[in-house]
Design an enzyme around this catalytic site. Structure first.
Site: not given
Ligand code: IMP
Ligand code: MG
Length: 176
Positions: A157, A101, A42, A98
């Site tokens: 994506d 979340d 990403g 990218d």
């Molecule tokens: P986290 O570990 O929950 O912070 O997730 C991070 C990963 O989830 C990011 O690097 C993205 O690959 C994916 N992700 C989280 N939210 C989105 C979104 O809205 N669109 C696309 N990918 C997302």
């Molecule tokens: Mg990612």
């Protein structure tokens, strides 16, 4: 089920923001060299545009990681699908993501990289979705704070699609 993409952040807005972020990084790292760690896939578009605007010496390495929820560990587990090619010890590293979340991926990645003794380590993300945060983590450099919407484009994506869009859009899911 299909989906429609609604433009949320234009290419121009993204480019302007990356230019600003690069200017700040150039200032903060004056006289140093930066080792960018691009988190695949990403972050590739963002990382390239950022790197092009850095005036301090830059090296770049890539890694692919995913975090999986695990009820026995509060932060989940990090799976390294592709590790860095080179060691990071003694280097001033900036991890380029990218989107942050829940925060699990970046926080577990940070922990793993810190154990490899970089000279310093900062986090840089194009997007931040603080509403969904589960792990306390904040990037030193953040592009846009966005609401709790699923977005795609500019490297991000949905089911491996839309990474090539030059803008960031909200994904609307349509029942058929
Ligand atoms: P986290 O570990 O929950 O912070 O997730 C991070 C990963 O989830 C990011 O690097 C993205 O690959 C994916 N992700 C989280 N939210 C989105 C979104 O809205 N669109 C696309 N990918 C997302
Ligand atoms: Mg990612």
């Amino acid at each position: 089920m299909g989906e429609i993409i609604h433009e949320m952040i234009t290419e121009k807005q993204i480019t302007e923001k990356i230019t600003e972020m690069a200017a700040q990084i150039n200032k903060d790292y004056e006289g140093k060299e930066i080792h960018l760690i691009c988190i695949l896939k990403g972050s590739v578009f963002f990382c390239c545009e950022l790197a092009k605007r850095l005036s301090v010496p830059v090296t770049i390495d890539f890694m692919a990681v995913s975090s999986y929820g695990d009820s026995t560990e509060s932060q989940g587990r990090l799976v390294v699908k592709k590790d860095l090619d080179e060691p990071v010890d003694g280097l001033h590293c900036i991890v380029v993501e990218d989107i942050v979340d829940t925060g699990s991926t970046l926080s577990l990645t940070k922990k793993m990289l810190l154990a490899r003794n970089p000279a310093s380590l900062k986090l840089c993300t194009l997007l931040d979705k603080p509403a969904r945060r589960e792990t306390e983590i904040e990037a030193e450099y953040t592009g846009f704070v966005i609401p709790d919407k699923f977005v795609a484009g500019y490297g991000l994506d949905y089911a491996q699609k839309y990474r090539n869009l030059p803008y960031i859009g909200e994904v609307e899911f349509i029942e058929d």
